[in-house]
Scaffold this motif. Structure first.
Motif, PDB file in Angstrom:
ATOM      1  N   ARG A 108       0.825  -1.215   0.000  1.00 33.25           N
ATOM      2  CA  ARG A 108       0.000   0.000   0.000  1.00 33.25           C
ATOM      3  C   ARG A 108       0.859   1.265   0.000  1.00 33.25           C
ATOM      4  O   ARG A 108       0.437   2.319  -0.496  1.00 33.25           O
ATOM      5  N   SER A 109       2.055   1.166   0.571  1.00 40.23           N
ATOM      6  CA  SER A 109       2.932   2.336   0.688  1.00 40.23           C
ATOM      7  C   SER A 109       3.882   2.488  -0.497  1.00 40.23           C
ATOM      8  O   SER A 109       4.542   3.519  -0.619  1.00 40.23           O
ATOM      9  N   THR A 110       3.962   1.472  -1.344  1.00 39.22           N
ATOM     10  CA  THR A 110       4.929   1.507  -2.438  1.00 39.22           C
ATOM     11  C   THR A 110       4.222   1.323  -3.783  1.00 39.22           C
ATOM     12  O   THR A 110       3.484   2.200  -4.211  1.00 39.22           O
ATOM     13  N   TRP A 111       4.434   0.190  -4.407  1.00 35.34           N
ATOM     14  CA  TRP A 111       3.955   0.034  -5.784  1.00 35.34           C
ATOM     15  C   TRP A 111       2.436  -0.062  -5.893  1.00 35.34           C
ATOM     16  O   TRP A 111       1.881   0.184  -6.975  1.00 35.34           O
ATOM     17  N   GLY A 112       1.736  -0.383  -4.803  1.00 38.67           N
ATOM     18  CA  GLY A 112       0.278  -0.474  -4.847  1.00 38.67           C
ATOM     19  C   GLY A 112      -0.435   0.742  -4.298  1.00 38.67           C
ATOM     20  O   GLY A 112      -1.631   0.684  -4.000  1.00 38.67           O
ATOM     21  N   ASN A 113       0.263   1.863  -4.181  1.00 37.52           N
ATOM     22  CA  ASN A 113      -0.322   3.093  -3.648  1.00 37.52           C
ATOM     23  C   ASN A 113      -1.214   3.734  -4.725  1.00 37.52           C
ATOM     24  O   ASN A 113      -0.726   4.377  -5.663  1.00 37.52           O
ATOM     25  N   GLU A 114      -2.520   3.584  -4.596  1.00 41.83           N
ATOM     26  CA  GLU A 114      -3.449   4.065  -5.609  1.00 41.83           C
ATOM     27  C   GLU A 114      -3.388   5.584  -5.789  1.00 41.83           C
ATOM     28  O   GLU A 114      -3.499   6.093  -6.909  1.00 41.83           O
ATOM     29  N   THR A 115      -3.189   6.306  -4.697  1.00 41.06           N
ATOM     30  CA  THR A 115      -3.128   7.770  -4.773  1.00 41.06           C
ATOM     31  C   THR A 115      -1.899   8.215  -5.551  1.00 41.06           C
ATOM     32  O   THR A 115      -1.967   9.115  -6.399  1.00 41.06           O
ATOM     33  N   TYR A 116      -0.755   7.591  -5.266  1.00 43.22           N
ATOM     34  CA  TYR A 116       0.478   7.904  -6.009  1.00 43.22           C
ATOM     35  C   TYR A 116       0.270   7.644  -7.496  1.00 43.22           C
ATOM     36  O   TYR A 116       0.649   8.461  -8.348  1.00 43.22           O
ATOM     37  N   ILE A 117      -0.306   6.499  -7.821  1.00 42.05           N
ATOM     38  CA  ILE A 117      -0.497   6.132  -9.230  1.00 42.05           C
ATOM     39  C   ILE A 117      -1.402   7.143  -9.923  1.00 42.05           C
ATOM     40  O   ILE A 117      -1.123   7.586 -11.040  1.00 42.05           O
ATOM     41  N   GLN A 118      -2.487   7.538  -9.258  1.00 42.93           N
ATOM     42  CA  GLN A 118      -3.422   8.499  -9.853  1.00 42.93           C
ATOM     43  C   GLN A 118      -2.767   9.863 -10.040  1.00 42.93           C
ATOM     44  O   GLN A 118      -2.868  10.485 -11.112  1.00 42.93           O
ATOM     45  N   ASN A 119      -2.068  10.358  -9.019  1.00 41.65           N
ATOM     46  CA  ASN A 119      -1.494  11.701  -9.066  1.00 41.65           C
ATOM     47  C   ASN A 119      -0.244  11.784  -9.930  1.00 41.65           C
ATOM     48  O   ASN A 119      -0.010  12.802 -10.595  1.00 41.65           O
ATOM     49  N   THR A 120       0.558  10.736  -9.929  1.00 45.87           N
ATOM     50  CA  THR A 120       1.833  10.762 -10.645  1.00 45.87           C
ATOM     51  C   THR A 120       1.721  10.224 -12.065  1.00 45.87           C
ATOM     52  O   THR A 120       2.315  10.780 -12.999  1.00 45.87           O
ATOM     53  N   LEU A 121       0.961   9.165 -12.246  1.00 46.52           N
ATOM     54  CA  LEU A 121       0.868   8.519 -13.553  1.00 46.52           C
ATOM     55  C   LEU A 121      -0.401   8.881 -14.301  1.00 46.52           C
ATOM     56  O   LEU A 121      -0.518   8.608 -15.498  1.00 46.52           O
ATOM     57  N   GLY A 122      -1.379   9.475 -13.611  1.00 42.99           N
ATOM     58  CA  GLY A 122      -2.589   9.969 -14.265  1.00 42.99           C
ATOM     59  C   GLY A 122      -3.562   8.900 -14.704  1.00 42.99           C
ATOM     60  O   GLY A 122      -4.373   9.136 -15.611  1.00 42.99           O
ATOM     61  N   VAL A 123      -3.512   7.728 -14.084  1.00 39.29           N
ATOM     62  CA  VAL A 123      -4.453   6.661 -14.420  1.00 39.29           C
ATOM     63  C   VAL A 123      -5.012   6.069 -13.132  1.00 39.29           C
ATOM     64  O   VAL A 123      -4.453   6.256 -12.045  1.00 39.29           O
ATOM     65  N   THR A 124      -6.105   5.339 -13.284  1.00 38.02           N
ATOM     66  CA  THR A 124      -6.719   4.673 -12.134  1.00 38.02           C
ATOM     67  C   THR A 124      -6.333   3.207 -12.121  1.00 38.02           C
ATOM     68  O   THR A 124      -6.624   2.461 -13.065  1.00 38.02           O
ATOM     69  N   VAL A 125      -5.660   2.809 -11.073  1.00 39.65           N
ATOM     70  CA  VAL A 125      -5.317   1.407 -10.832  1.00 39.65           C
ATOM     71  C   VAL A 125      -5.906   1.018  -9.489  1.00 39.65           C
ATOM     72  O   VAL A 125      -5.682   1.704  -8.491  1.00 39.65           O
ATOM     73  N   LYS A 126      -6.665  -0.041  -9.451  1.00 38.69           N
ATOM     74  CA  LYS A 126      -7.278  -0.507  -8.218  1.00 38.69           C
ATOM     75  C   LYS A 126      -6.536  -1.740  -7.714  1.00 38.69           C
ATOM     76  O   LYS A 126      -6.305  -2.698  -8.469  1.00 38.69           O
ATOM     77  N   VAL A 127      -6.146  -1.695  -6.447  1.00 39.41           N
ATOM     78  CA  VAL A 127      -5.386  -2.785  -5.835  1.00 39.41           C
ATOM     79  C   VAL A 127      -6.191  -3.361  -4.678  1.00 39.41           C
ATOM     80  O   VAL A 127      -6.581  -2.636  -3.758  1.00 39.41           O
ATOM     81  N   VAL A 128      -6.458  -4.657  -4.739  1.00 37.22           N
ATOM     82  CA  VAL A 128      -7.171  -5.344  -3.660  1.00 37.22           C
ATOM     83  C   VAL A 128      -6.409  -6.617  -3.307  1.00 37.22           C
ATOM     84  O   VAL A 128      -5.590  -7.113  -4.083  1.00 37.22           O
ATOM     85  N   PHE A 129      -6.696  -7.132  -2.117  1.00 36.41           N
ATOM     86  CA  PHE A 129      -5.990  -8.312  -1.607  1.00 36.41           C
ATOM     87  C   PHE A 129      -6.958  -9.478  -1.485  1.00 36.41           C
ATOM     88  O   PHE A 129      -8.035  -9.334  -0.892  1.00 36.41           O
ATOM     89  N   ALA A 130      -6.569 -10.620  -2.037  1.00 29.86           N
ATOM     90  CA  ALA A 130      -7.398 -11.822  -2.003  1.00 29.86           C
ATOM     91  C   ALA A 130      -6.988 -12.705  -0.839  1.00 29.86           C
ATOM     92  O   ALA A 130      -5.818 -13.095  -0.723  1.00 29.86           O
ATOM     93  N   LEU A 131      -7.945 -13.017   0.027  1.00 31.69           N
ATOM     94  CA  LEU A 131      -7.669 -13.834   1.205  1.00 31.69           C
ATOM     95  C   LEU A 131      -8.711 -14.926   1.363  1.00 31.69           C
ATOM     96  O   LEU A 131      -9.858 -14.773   0.936  1.00 31.69           O
TER      97      LEU A 131
END
Length: 387
Positions: A108-131
């Motif tokens: 959540r703090s690194t490569w799966g940080n949705e806010t970083y991806i949206q603000n820096t890369l300009g796209v929406t990536v959704k990250v969820v965890f399967a348990l």
């Protein structure tokens, strides 16, 4: 002519002892030789000479009602509105065990940080965890002091805070990874089918999100469909050694070779492929617990073939170097070092000079030195040095 008969007898004795030693070693190693070498020869022969994977599809096809039993588990945690009203480029499902809270926080703090991806890369990536559901008993010290109900309450609190846990009521274990795979494709079909791409990854995998996003944007703009990329395994035989974690008995899978598949550590498919896989799971027997192999069986049933991407590392850990970071997609086996790798791999200096001829030649030479040598781990191949 004088002949030293004593020396001749001594040489014959040495030859006899050497022969006995070699035969003994061969007999001891025969079982391993048979499982490793002979099984691969049989597998490749089956794949390239016979290649009757249609028989596999027929043997594993079951009625819809029976196939549904592999997906009809109630949700314990769910977020059906996660993708609603958003143009999602990529949906990422991270396979995680309930106790791996630190790994999920690191992602959540690194490569799966949705806010970083949206603000820096300009796209929406959704990250969820399967348990899956929490085990009642385990040898892990951190679990011994609390009950399953207490740990489930902790997961509920984590989910309330982050809103990204998807959990179903089947036991979270290695032998239920195929159930977890089915859960992912069914959840996407029901709640995020408009996402352009789908990715599944282990929770110890590092994903170079900026590189992956750029690749998928280019792929999307070119209108490419039928996409399934990762580290491809071709002609892999079933493991028949009962001591192996990946042991598969003949009763479960009788054929000499698996259909081609990508390493389950991390791979990406386009939305049309995800939809085809979903429908394949509605007709196939999912009792085979090797989830990436089951993915290959599903794909083979709907005529989808995996495509090799040299910067998906499979089961191996990538070599740390800025020239590697420029094209890295995934690297496996990262837990404690994920923060440092994220900082290093996404540093602005990594991309600087990538367009200059001297820098490109320098990185080619570096990658040749790093990748083009004998190694026994599943990381980037030598040909990656020239891309």
């Amino acid at each position: 002519m004088f002949v030293n008969f004593r020396r001749i007898r001594k040489c014959k004795l040495v030859q006899l002892m050497t022969t006995c030693l070699l035969l003994s070693v061969a007999m001891v190693c025969w079982e391993q030789l048979d499982s490793v070498v002979v099984s691969h020869v049989k597998s490749y022969s089956f794949r390239y000479l016979v290649n009757r994977f249609t028989y596999i599809n027929r043997s594993l096809t079951i009625p819809h009602k029976q196939a549904r039993s592999f997906s009809n588990f109630p949700y314990l945690l769910d977020h059906p509105d996660k993708c609603t009203g958003k143009d999602v480029l990529l949906l990422v499902f991270v396979k995680s065990s309930p106790e791996n809270t630190k790994r999920r926080n690191a992602i959540r703090s690194t490569w799966g940080n949705e806010t970083y991806i949206q603000n820096t890369l300009g796209v929406t990536v959704k990250v969820v965890f399967a348990l899956g559901a929490i085990q009642r008993k385990t040898s892990e010290p951190s679990w011994n002091s609390r009950s399953g109900a207490d740990f489930q309450e902790q997961l509920i609190q984590e989910n309330d805070l982050h809103g990204d846990l998807i959990q179903k009521d089947f036991l979270d274990s290695f032998h239920n990874l195929t159930l977890k795979l089915i859960m992912q494709f069914h959840w996407m079909h029901s709640h995020c089918s408009h996402a352009h791409f789908f990715m599944t990854a282990d929770d110890d995998v590092f994903v170079h999100t900026p590189n992956l996003v750029r690749y998928l944007q280019d792929t999307s703009h070119r209108g490419i469909t039928n996409l399934w990329i990762g580290r491809v395994h071709k002609g892999a035989p079933p493991v028949r050694n009962k001591d192996s974690k990946y042991y598969v008995p003949y009763e479960m899978y009788q054929w000499l070779s698996y259909p081609d598949y990508t390493s389950g550590a991390g791979y990406v498919v386009s939305s049309d492929v995800a939809d085809k896989i979903y429908h394949a799971t509605l007709t196939l027997n999912a009792s085979l617990y090797i989830d990436d192999v089951f993915m290959g069986i599903c794909a083979n049933a709907v005529s989808v073939s995996p495509q090799e991407h040299v910067y998906f590392s499979g089961e191996g850990k990538a070599i740390y170097h800025p020239c590697i970071y420029r094209q890295m997609m995934t690297s496996h086996g990262h837990v404690e070092d994920i923060y440092d790798l994220w900082t290093a791999a996404t540093h602005p200096q990594v991309k600087q000079g990538a367009s200059r001829l001297f820098e490109r030649l320098y990185c080619t030479a570096v990658k040749m030195a790093l990748l083009c040598k004998p190694h026994f781990f599943d990381t980037y191949p030598c040909k990656a040095a020239f891309l």
